[in-house]
Motif scaffolding. Structure first.
Motif, PDB file in Angstrom:
ATOM      1  N   GLY A 156       0.799  -1.228   0.000  1.00 39.56           N
ATOM      2  CA  GLY A 156       0.000   0.000   0.000  1.00 39.56           C
ATOM      3  C   GLY A 156       0.825   1.268   0.000  1.00 39.56           C
ATOM      4  N   PRO A 159       2.923   3.240  -5.341  1.00 36.38           N
ATOM      5  CA  PRO A 159       2.177   3.573  -6.544  1.00 36.38           C
ATOM      6  C   PRO A 159       3.083   3.524  -7.767  1.00 36.38           C
ATOM      7  CG  PRO A 159       2.674   5.573  -5.283  1.00 36.38           C
ATOM      8  CD  PRO A 159       3.116   4.397  -4.460  1.00 36.38           C
ATOM      9  N   PHE A 207      -1.296   1.258  -3.701  1.00 39.68           N
ATOM     10  CA  PHE A 207      -1.236   2.390  -2.773  1.00 39.68           C
ATOM     11  C   PHE A 207      -2.591   2.545  -2.115  1.00 39.68           C
ATOM     12  CE2 PHE A 207      -3.619   5.400  -5.434  1.00 39.68           C
ATOM     13  CZ  PHE A 207      -3.439   4.864  -6.704  1.00 39.68           C
ATOM     14  N   ILE A 208      -2.623   3.369  -1.101  1.00 38.38           N
ATOM     15  CA  ILE A 208      -3.892   3.602  -0.426  1.00 38.38           C
ATOM     16  C   ILE A 208      -4.439   4.918  -0.951  1.00 38.38           C
ATOM     17  CG2 ILE A 208      -4.970   3.999   1.802  1.00 38.38           C
ATOM     18  CD1 ILE A 208      -2.792   2.196   2.956  1.00 38.38           C
ATOM     19  N   ASN A 209      -5.588   4.865  -1.576  1.00 36.06           N
ATOM     20  CA  ASN A 209      -6.106   6.074  -2.216  1.00 36.06           C
ATOM     21  C   ASN A 209      -6.719   7.008  -1.185  1.00 36.06           C
ATOM     22  OD1 ASN A 209      -8.641   5.163  -1.577  1.00 36.06           O
ATOM     23  ND2 ASN A 209      -9.114   4.433  -3.630  1.00 36.06           N
ATOM     24  N   ASP A 210      -7.224   8.123  -1.645  1.00 33.71           N
ATOM     25  CA  ASP A 210      -7.667   9.130  -0.691  1.00 33.71           C
ATOM     26  C   ASP A 210      -8.919   8.730   0.066  1.00 33.71           C
ATOM     27  OD1 ASP A 210      -5.831  11.531  -0.903  1.00 33.71           O
ATOM     28  OD2 ASP A 210      -6.194  11.020  -2.991  1.00 33.71           O
ATOM     29  N   GLY A 235      -8.958   5.928   1.498  1.00 30.37           N
ATOM     30  CA  GLY A 235      -8.442   5.015   2.516  1.00 30.37           C
ATOM     31  C   GLY A 235      -8.495   3.558   2.100  1.00 30.37           C
ATOM     32  N   THR A 277      -3.096  -4.591   4.273  1.00 25.65           N
ATOM     33  CA  THR A 277      -1.777  -4.008   4.017  1.00 25.65           C
ATOM     34  C   THR A 277      -0.853  -4.285   5.184  1.00 25.65           C
ATOM     35  OG1 THR A 277      -2.375  -1.879   4.943  1.00 25.65           O
ATOM     36  CG2 THR A 277      -2.657  -2.148   2.579  1.00 25.65           C
ATOM     37  N   ASP A 315       3.609  -3.836   6.481  1.00 19.80           N
ATOM     38  CA  ASP A 315       4.893  -3.224   6.157  1.00 19.80           C
ATOM     39  C   ASP A 315       5.737  -4.171   5.326  1.00 19.80           C
ATOM     40  OD1 ASP A 315       4.446  -0.865   7.271  1.00 19.80           O
ATOM     41  OD2 ASP A 315       5.959  -0.988   8.838  1.00 19.80           O
ATOM     42  N   ASP A 371       8.901   5.814  -0.570  1.00 19.57           N
ATOM     43  CA  ASP A 371       8.742   7.259  -0.585  1.00 19.57           C
ATOM     44  C   ASP A 371       9.956   7.964   0.020  1.00 19.57           C
ATOM     45  OD1 ASP A 371       7.382   9.725  -0.847  1.00 19.57           O
ATOM     46  OD2 ASP A 371       6.931   9.629   1.293  1.00 19.57           O
ATOM     47  N   GLU A 372      10.476   7.381   1.110  1.00 22.81           N
ATOM     48  CA  GLU A 372      11.629   7.994   1.773  1.00 22.81           C
ATOM     49  C   GLU A 372      12.879   7.966   0.895  1.00 22.81           C
ATOM     50  OE1 GLU A 372      11.423   7.201   6.475  1.00 22.81           O
ATOM     51  OE2 GLU A 372      10.839   5.506   5.250  1.00 22.81           O
ATOM     52  N   ALA A 417      12.631  10.925  -1.288  1.00 17.06           N
ATOM     53  CA  ALA A 417      12.846  12.129  -0.486  1.00 17.06           C
ATOM     54  C   ALA A 417      14.332  12.337  -0.215  1.00 17.06           C
ATOM     55  CB  ALA A 417      12.066  12.023   0.827  1.00 17.06           C
ATOM     56  N   PRO A 442       6.564   7.907 -13.007  1.00 16.63           N
ATOM     57  CA  PRO A 442       5.614   9.004 -12.786  1.00 16.63           C
ATOM     58  C   PRO A 442       6.170  10.101 -11.878  1.00 16.63           C
ATOM     59  CG  PRO A 442       4.859   6.966 -11.739  1.00 16.63           C
ATOM     60  CD  PRO A 442       6.043   6.612 -12.563  1.00 16.63           C
ATOM     61  N   ILE A 443       7.039   9.720 -10.942  1.00 21.08           N
ATOM     62  CA  ILE A 443       7.619  10.739 -10.059  1.00 21.08           C
ATOM     63  C   ILE A 443       8.511  11.659 -10.877  1.00 21.08           C
ATOM     64  CG2 ILE A 443       9.105  11.094  -8.053  1.00 21.08           C
ATOM     65  CD1 ILE A 443       8.208   8.315  -7.105  1.00 21.08           C
ATOM     66  N   GLU A 455       6.561  14.042 -13.085  1.00 22.21           N
ATOM     67  CA  GLU A 455       5.866  15.133 -12.421  1.00 22.21           C
ATOM     68  C   GLU A 455       6.790  16.075 -11.670  1.00 22.21           C
ATOM     69  OE1 GLU A 455       2.600  13.745 -10.042  1.00 22.21           O
ATOM     70  OE2 GLU A 455       2.098  12.349 -11.633  1.00 22.21           O
TER      71      GLU A 455
END
Lengths: 240, 293, 275
Positions: free
Chosen positions: A29, A32, A36-39, A41, A66, A68, A152-153, A156, A175-176, A179
């Motif tokens: 989750g 993406p 992933f978890i959409n908005d 939830g 989901t 870890d 994600d980290e 970042a 996609p990252i 964008e």
């Protein structure tokens, strides 16, 4: 390490649902567009759509859970869910402890993404998610590996300069990069790792494995799998 | 949530923020605060009960019970709670299912442990695989409560043991002189007087418990830290509300939440301490008596 | 491969010496004990340094909190409230998120460029958080001890004409330390336990050099079996705790050596401080 994180139920089947054994689908989750978890939830993404389709074809009731990434295999072994469908590449190491269905995404490229196309991907600091094949690859190939718990980290870390580049599935990074408005660029060369992405199951669950295998075969045959891949990953990716 | 939020791409400024903060995911985030508070509310009495049991065992006249009680209280001293959390929940889960397996499927011949696989008969799964997701959540939550209660029960046992020892001996001897039995002395004299000595330690424990709740995510509960990480991470346009990395703000918010919890607890506990000191043979009780005269 | 060879190869792996690659096969008990033990070096590093620096800062803050001047007292009270009132876990996260925002090229101060990027590395950033955190907890303990110094001791000092700095250094400070020591011992134990949080703190591991939990989770990831590596970590921590109790006990005896034996304060385990 039990890291079951629970999400909303899905009843893929209406008729006969009460008789069928529920299959619990374990995913991360946080990757993406794979999952992933959409908005709202709920679990969403390519694998959600694929999993629901496969369950429907095999007439199974499926429910999404989901967890870890670093506990995803022990929790499968422990029976907290029945399948792993989380962008997991098929590798020999994993194949020793769990079983995989045939791949539902062809062997795909892993790529380096950096702020600067000339980033040193051979000797610099490379970010990767802990416990992925990419992390293993970086550790063995001389670059300085810096590990993070979530994908994600890792991105970042490149953005804030902690790492020179991030090494991950190209489909995740694309996609990252698209964008980022020119902030990110590809660096180094793409690498082929693993035998494609498949669903992980306990070795004793041969029956369930056969059902999903049959579903994937059918979807490959009628082209619906390719259509699904195009829908989520764009036109520039490998198809079956 | 609001009808104006139907097309997030067209929104701007405040209305975007309002819609963003009321997405289903955010609602889950807000609910998770309730999860944390519920865990606190359930764990505190459970841990107290475990602690009470531990303290009574540590005071027992039987050596075996004493060893168990003292060993339990010594456990927290040596092992960091996190390490304990990491493997205990999965062990507890498998233990429960192993037990159910023995009860429900005595005729099962396949091995339960097959290499690393842990496989019990489908009837022994807790909760049953086809049970509603809610029950899986509840089960996960209960496992978390038991684990927390075990660890913090050991702390509580320490505090209560000290408090029981602190009750003046003369009080107990007087009660015995009146012909009370062992149990009566314990129930009517020792326990009621013990609380005032135990309260400072228990207050600390409560504060510790509050501050241990971020570790809930280690136990697989969807808690506020889980959601803060999930919501704060940068989002591409695969999501309806793309945004850069906002984890700093989410964690600042959590920080404020915890500081507020601490402040409120401090105020309430000070009042309770005041109330409990009334009429007690302690310095604080004496001061209250003088002030009233 | 013999166990001694494994120790030679991996004993200092967490510090960057020895074999570059972590074991890929076998995962023997010896490998697990060696690598996790190697990771313990980081836990000890964090614990010892945070404790030492924290001790110094705690003295200053405790004095500031006991001060009559609001200008000194208020900041000390806020510092203690913030670090004691919020979970260490959240502090770690916030610190990492904040420290990576520092400019990469360094900060210009009076024309000189100060490198700051190392602050986002675990060895510095996590240490900083642990240091501030333990300073706050210790300061509260010292503050409490400062307030419970027997009135008679201070009056006796006055009567002997001891005042000012020498009164503080010869009467107040040693007495404070003696009174605070049992509670401080527990703080030290829990600080060492808290170093395990570094693994979950957001500070990443470089070159696969990490703390005890990092290697434990590496083995869990490879062997898919949590029931061996984590208990090994627990075992190491029990040893560490026993060692700490021994060392702090010796100091406690020294602090109390002038007292008649029956009135010495014994080290007692009171779980007053933990994060």
């Amino acid at each position: 390490m039990k890291k079951l994180i629970l999400t909303t139920a899905l009843l893929a089947l209406t008729a006969g649902a009460s008789l069928a054994q529920t299959v619990r689908m374990g995913t991360e989750g946080a990757y993406p567009p794979y999952n992933f978890i959409n908005d709202a939830g709920e679990v969403d993404g390519f694998e959600r759509e694929l999993g629901d389709k496969l369950c429907e074809m095999a007439q199974l009731t499926c429910e999404w859970v989901t967890t870890d990434w670093d506990g995803i295999i022990p929790n499968l072994q422990s029976g907290n869910y029945d399948t792993i469908i989380a962008g997991m590449s098929i590798t020999d190491e994993r194949d020793k402890v769990i079983d995989f269905t045939q791949n539902y995404i062809p062997p795909a490229s892993s790529a380096y993404m950096a702020l600067d196309a000339g980033a040193d991907v051979k000797g610099g600091v490379i970010a990767a998610q802990t416990g992925t094949i990419q992390a293993g690859y970086v550790a063995e190939n001389g670059a300085t590996l810096v590990e993070f718990a979530t994908p994600d980290e890792t991105v970042a870390a490149v953005r804030n300069g902690e790492a020179d580049a991030v090494f991950a599935d190209k489909d995740y990074l694309a996609p990252i990069l698209a964008e980022s408005g020119g902030q990110f660029v590809w660096a180094g060369e793409e690498v082929q790792l693993g035998g494609g992405v498949g669903m992980g199951l306990r070795e004793s669950d041969t029956e369930l494995k056969a059902k999903f295998d049959a579903g994937i075969t059918a979807m490959k045959a009628d082209g619906s799998l390719n259509a699904l891949i195009k829908k989520w990953f764009g036109d520039a990716v490998a198809l079956f | 949530m609001f009808s104006s939020c139907a097309a997030p791409d067209t929104l701007q400024g405040l209305s975007w923020l309002l819609c963003y903060l009321t997405t289903g995911k955010h609602i889950d985030f807000y609910w998770s605060f309730l999860t944390v508070l519920t865990l606190l509310a359930v764990t505190a009495p459970t841990a107290l009960a475990f602690g009470f049991g531990g303290a009574m065992m540590a005071r027992s006249q039987y050596l075996a019970l004493r060893i168990i009680g003292k060993g339990y209280t010594a456990m927290v001293r040596g092992i960091p709670d996190i390490v304990f959390f990491l493997f205990f929940v999965i062990a507890l889960d498998q233990g429960i299912e192993w037990f159910m397996h023995q009860v429900r499927c005595p005729d099962w011949t396949d091995p339960i442990r097959n290499g690393l696989e842990f496989r019990v008969c489908p009837e022994a799964k807790v909760p049953n695989n086809s049970a509603a997701q809610l029950w899986h959540s509840v089960y996960g939550f209960v496992l978390a409560v038991i684990t927390f209660a075990l660890v913090f029960g050991a702390f509580a046992a320490n505090v209560l043991y000290g408090a029981m020892q602190a009750v003046p001996r003369e009080q107990l001897e007087t009660a015995e002189a009146y012909g009370m039995s062992h149990g009566q002395v314990f129930r009517r004299v020792l326990v009621p007087q013990m609380w005032v000595f135990a309260l400072p330690g228990l207050s600390n424990l409560w504060m510790i418990l509050i501050k241990a709740t971020p570790l809930l995510f280690l136990l697989g509960v969807q808690d506020i830290v889980y959601w803060a990480r999930e919501l704060g991470g940068s989002k591409t346009s695969a999501y309806a509300y793309p945004h850069p990395d906002w984890r700093l703000y989410y964690f600042l918010f959590l920080m404020v939440f915890y500081l507020a919890m601490t402040k409120v607890s401090e105020v309430v506990l000070a009042r309770v301490q005041n109330r409990l000191s009334l009429g007690q043979a302690t310095a604080a009780g004496e001061a209250q008596r003088r002030a009233a005269v | 491969m013999s166990c001694l060879q494994t120790v030679a190869d991996y004993g200092l792996r967490s510090m960057g010496y020895g074999e570059r690659l972590l074991p890929k096969t076998d995962f023997t008990l010896c490998q697990q004990f060696t690598l996790i033990g190697s990771g313990m070096l980081w836990n000890i590093y964090f614990g010892v340094l945070a404790l030492m620096f924290g001790f110094l800062l705690a003295n200053v803050i405790a004095l500031a909190k006991a001060s009559r001047f609001a200008l000194a007292r208020k900041p000390a009270e806020w510092f203690i409230f913030i670090f004691r009132g919020s979970p260490l876990f959240i502090q770690f996260f916030l610190a990492y998120e904040a420290l990576v925002l520092l400019p990469r090229n360094g900060i210009e101060i009076f024309g000189m460029t100060a490198e700051v990027s190392w602050l986002s590395r675990a060895w510095a950033g996590a240490l900083l958080v642990l240091f501030l955190n333990t300073a706050a907890y210790t300061a509260e303990i010292f503050y409490g001890a400062l307030r419970s110094i027997p009135k008679g001791d201070l009056e006796a000092a006055d009567a002997y004409g001891i005042s000012g700095w020498s009164k503080f250094a010869r009467v107040q400070w040693p007495t404070m330390l003696r009174l605070a020591w049992p509670a401080y011992t527990n703080e030290a134990i829990f600080l060492f336990h808290a170093t395990t949080l570094v693994f979950f703190s957001g500070f990443p591991a470089f070159r696969q050099e990490g703390d005890a939990l990092y290697y434990a989770s590496y083995f869990v990831d490879k062997t898919f079996n949590p029931f061996v590596p984590y208990p090994i970590v627990a075992f190491y921590f029990i040893l560490l705790t026993l060692a700490l109790i021994g060392i702090f006990g010796i100091v406690n005896r020294r602090l109390n050596r002038h007292l008649p034996s029956n009135s010495r304060s014994k080290l007692k385990f009171r779980p007053q401080i933990i994060r």
